[in-house]
Write a protein that holds these residues in place. Structure first.
Motif: not given
Length: 949
Positions: A97, A99, A250, A295, A309, A316
């Motif tokens: 996750a 990003r 995450d 996410m 997500h 996402e």
């Protein structure tokens, strides 16, 4: 009274027809791509001479450079894939996750958010050595669930939507992938962290130190374990690929969202981790730090936890890719521009090239030369032609195995790849190579576009067949329950109608499997569903024709009251708005309003102060339950009063409310359910103790889990004892059954949302008392009135609303997985996957299941309910009401399927319409199962004959 069991068999028959049609529709709509077991192989350069041909048995020594030999090989038509002459070592760090905006750095920010400016090592390293660092936007394909992302990363192929259902039940990967390419080349791979990799690719690892990845509330255990191993592994030289999968970012997102101090802490740890790894690794080792997905954003107030997500929103899909090599990378501007978008499917062929291997067989990605060591023109061409040859082979094989791609398009793509392979021999200079790389990239993008279209190419024949079966089943069963007088039903079901239908179904199944055995039928499951559906429709049609006189007379003489017509209109409105993505997003409020309105018209028709008071209480209950309704990304400024995440710790207030609601329900119920109330009270006490002992930092998780198991054991035992016959009839067992299902729902919902289950139970109780006051003319009790469509529609709307009233939403990212583990980890049980699926399904659809089991109470509840009619009439009334209730859900499923069909190319198809279809189908299955349980319990306790007075 054999007809009472024929009623049950018919309900099962009806449920089968609805769900089999839904499965057929899903098979046509939720297509998965064809997977193949091909493996890409390559030949070593040593097996070729300077003319570019295989040496064979010749031992003549020739003198030429590697570049000259490669160019000669490329000039030979039909040459095989060639292993590159050099390979490196790779450290692959997957920060779950991660990003892209987590990696951005802006020193001008005065008040950065918790996730901003937390990874300065990337920007600092980029400034110190621009040729050593690359930072790209790493674009994922939906669905953005971890299992599908790992599959795409290692295979280079595209995930399909239906694969999302296996996100937490990983099976061994059967396709070629970069791990297999490394191992097959005689190299060693080491794995640290998330055990998803070892479940997907077992027996590939030289060393593996993995941990279970599903405890999303645990932010540190896996990360600490990886840190304890990775720095020692980096100092060793017996591996070629080191994979480390960190989960803390995450899990912080799932539990707290990106705008939280815990996210800041996890990103700070990630920054220190990357900094230390850069200091340790040799200059010739490539470091890739990537996110598998992003996410969702948390931009609302601090109690709204969002960091999920699974869908296709930009947040996402946009992950980060950071690459570092002390000795520098190749590539030219603009390909090396920071923030450039690259596809996650590009990683597999890129890493394969880093090891001197060809891309995996199913790969559809481009090779990212900016994150590879600088190469000569000849070596670059070798990797490009390997990729083109692999894609050409895949196109040929896919055309042989599947008919999804038209032959014309397939031939065009194959010819285009072969044309580019032949052009490779004409590339001489760096400028020629730059043009050639661009052309190959464009071609690969076109191939990927074609397969993206193909893998969401719907089987319209199956979809239309399923819609036809659904509309036939709904139409003829509606004629039966709305047209045939209730006094005729016992005689109809005492005849051979049901037995003939079941025998006909068995014959259809036998014929289909016989034809399939002789290879005259390709898809036996579709054949069974279609044949049984059509024969069932034919039988019900015959039944309608035989009793058309009673149907036509009933319709001619009777005129539905206004509340009846309003209820039908409300149900149809709730189904029709499923064609609109905006109404689906706001469906919780819509269902609440419609259920309240339908019950209001019934109370108005009753016309008493008591009925009005109960209706006001019903409305107040729905208003309070609104505070438990969650919000989804498309809703914007929505809120929830429960200040906990779905997998987080309940607040003190939430715990007190959960204990109070459970205590109130069991205390009130105990006085009215006889000896069975002792079991209800005991199960409720165990549930309360489970929440209390598991709460807070000083709680005892192990003892809490033991209490949860004790509660489940009591619930199971009490459910078995429900089948002990007593002279009081079916009302008490049905009440106890509903209470047991309430406690089961509260257990899986947890302390945070348990009060919402109590509110649902209270709303049902208030509605039940309003229905018990319904009358027809001067009669104080009328089964035909209480079994009207208005009652069934109101109950179905209320049951559908409770999905939202317990904090759910029709999105994959909002599924709460933690309830599967409240009593321990089911994966250590022999039937672990079944237990996990059952608990998660109960958490999602437990309320429709409970309301379905309570449907018979609508006909029997009341002081004079059980005694007002004989057992045959009671069973006919219960059957009618159960079938109408099931039809309400069938209508909603049909409209969801029709909506998905109409909007199959809509922008919101995967984000809104498809999840709604899946959740509506699950709710329908739960409701139908509940009606079968409730009707069976009623049939078991209803006496066979009336005793003489």
């Amino acid at each position: 009274m054999k007809e009472k069991w024929n009623f049950i068999f018919y309900l099962i028959w009806f449920s089968y027809l609805i769900m089999s049609a839904v499965l057929m529709f899903g098979h046509g709509f939720l297509l998965s791509r064809k997977t193949m077991s091909d493996i890409t192989e390559c030949q070593h350069l040593e097996t070729f001479d300077c003319s570019g041909r295989e040496r064979g048995n010749s031992s003549i020594e020739e003198s030429c450079t590697l570049d000259e030999k490669i160019k000669q090989i490329l000039s030979v038509t039909g040459s095989p894939l060639i292993c590159a002459p050099s390979h490196g070592r790779v450290v692959f760090i997957l920060v779950d996750a991660l990003r892209y905006d987590f990696t951005e750095y802006d020193d001008k920010l005065e008040n950065p958010l918790p996730y901003q400016n937390r990874l300065p090592v990337m920007q600092r390293t980029l400034e110190l050595c621009p040729d050593c660092v690359r930072l790209f936007r790493f674009i994922a394909d939906p669905p953005t669930t971890t299992l599908q992302r790992v599959k795409a990363l290692v295979t280079g192929s595209l995930p399909t939507f239906i694969d999302a259902s296996s996100n937490f039940a990983a099976m061994e990967l059967q396709e070629d992938n970069i791990i297999d390419q490394v191992v097959n080349a005689g190299h060693h791979a080491v794995l640290l962290g998330d055990d998803t990799w070892s479940r997907l690719m077992p027996r590939r690892w030289f060393r593996a130190h993995t941990m279970y990845s599903f405890h999303t509330w645990d932010l540190d255990t896996v990360d600490i374990e990886v840190d304890s191993k990775i720095y020692d592994e980096l100092k060793k030289d017996d591996w070629d690929l080191l994979v480390a999968h960190y989960l803390g970012v995450d899990h912080a997102g799932h539990r707290y969202g990106p705008n939280h101090s815990e996210m800041k802490r996890k990103l700070d740890e990630t920054n220190a981790r990357i900094e230390k790894i850069i200091e340790i690794i040799p200059k010739d080792v490539i470091l890739y730090v990537v996110g598998d997905h992003g996410m969702t954003e948390s931009v609302l107030h601090e109690m709204d936890h969002k960091g999920d997500h699974g869908g296709e929103s930009k947040a996402e899909r946009t992950a980060a890719m950071f690459a570092y090599r002390g000795a520098g990378f190749g590539g030219q501007s603009p390909d090396i521009q920071t923030g450039r978008e690259v596809q996650q499917t590009d990683l597999a062929p890129t890493m394969s090239a880093a090891f001197g291997r060809p891309p995996p067989a199913p790969s559809l990605g481009n090779i990212l030369f900016p994150v590879l060591p600088k190469m000569t023109v000849a070596e670059t061409l070798l990797h490009l032609t390997n990729s083109l040859k692999q894609v050409s082979q895949y196109l040929v094989r896919y055309g042989e195995e599947s008919q999804q791609v038209s032959l014309d398009r397939l031939a065009h793509l194959i010819n285009a790849t072969r044309e580019q392979i032949e052009k490779a021999a004409t590339v001489k200079t760096e400028d020629d190579l730059s043009i050639y790389v661009s052309n190959v990239r464009l071609l690969m993008d076109n191939v990927r576009i074609v397969f993206r279209e193909v893998w969401v190419e719907f089987d319209t024949v199956s979809m239309l067949r399923a819609l036809l079966l659904l509309i036939l089943v709904i139409f003829f069963n509606w004629l039966i329950v709305e047209g045939i007088p209730i006094e005729r039903l016992p005689n109809i079901f005492a005849s051979t109608f049901v037995s003939c239908g079941l025998i006909s179904m068995a014959i259809c199944v036998s014929v289909c499997y016989t034809v399939f055995h002789f290879e005259l039928l390709e898809d036996v499951h579709h054949g069974v569903i279609l044949s049984t559906g059509l024969i069932s429709s034919a039988l019900t049609c015959v039944l309608v024709i035989m009793h058309w006189d009673g149907i036509s007379q009933r319709w001619y003489e009777g005129r539905s009251p206004i509340y009846e017509r309003f209820a039908r209109g409300a149900l149809m409105a709730s189904a029709a708005v499923l064609l609109s993505n905006s109404y689906i997003i706001e469906e919780g409020a819509e269902l609440s309003f419609l259920a309240l309105s339908v019950l209001g018209t019934i109370a108005w028709n009753i016309g008493t102060i008591k009925a009005f008071t109960l209706w006001v209480g019903f409305g107040a209950t729905l208003v309070i339950s609104r505070s438990y309704r969650g919000c989804r990304e498309e809703q914007g400024d929505c809120w929830t009063s429960i200040g906990v995440g779905s997998t987080g710790q309940a607040s003190r207030t939430a715990l007190v409310m959960a204990l109070g609601s459970m205590a109130a329900v069991v205390a009130i119920a105990r006085r009215h359910v006889g000896w069975r109330g002792h079991g209800v009270v005991l199960a409720g006490l165990f549930a309360c103790a489970h929440w209390a002992l598991g709460w807070g930092a000083l709680g005892s998780p192990s003892r809490s889990r033991q209490l949860a198991r004790g509660s489940w054991l009591i619930l199971g035992s009490m459910f078995v004892l429900l089948w002990k016959r007593e002279r009081f009839g079916a009302i008490l067992p049905l009440i106890v059954c509903s209470l047991l299902f309430f406690i089961a729902n509260a257990l899986v919902l947890g302390a945070s949302f348990a009060p919402s289950a109590a509110l649902g139970l209270l709303a049902g109780y208030l509605a039940l008392n309003v229905v018990s006051m319904m009358k027809n003319g001067n009669s104080k009790f009328s089964l035909s009135t209480r079994c009207s469509s208005s009652v069934a529609c109101m109950w179905a709307l209320l049951a559908s609303y409770q999905f939202y009233g317990t904090g759910h939403h029709a999105t994959l990212g909002h599924v709460r997985w933690a309830p599967a583990f409240h009593a321990g980890d089911p994966n250590y049980l022999p039937i672990g996957p079944f237990v996990t699926g059952a608990l998660v399904s109960l958490e999602l659809f437990g309320m429709p299941f409970m309301f379905g089991a309570a449907v018979p109470l609508l006909a029997l509840w009341g002081r004079n309910g059980a005694a007002a009619a004989g057992p045959r009439t009671q069973m006919a009334a219960v059957f009618t009401l159960c079938l109408k209730f099931g039809l309400c859900f069938a209508v909603r499923v049909f409209m969801s399927a029709l909506s998905a069909t109409i909007h199959c190319r809509h922008l919101m198809i995967w984000g809104v319409f498809t999840p709604k279809l899946l959740f509506e189908s699950g709710a329908c299955a739960a409701a139908l199962l509940g009606t079968v349980v409730g009707a069976t319990l009623t049939a078991w306790h209803v006496p066979t004959q009336i005793k003489p007075s």
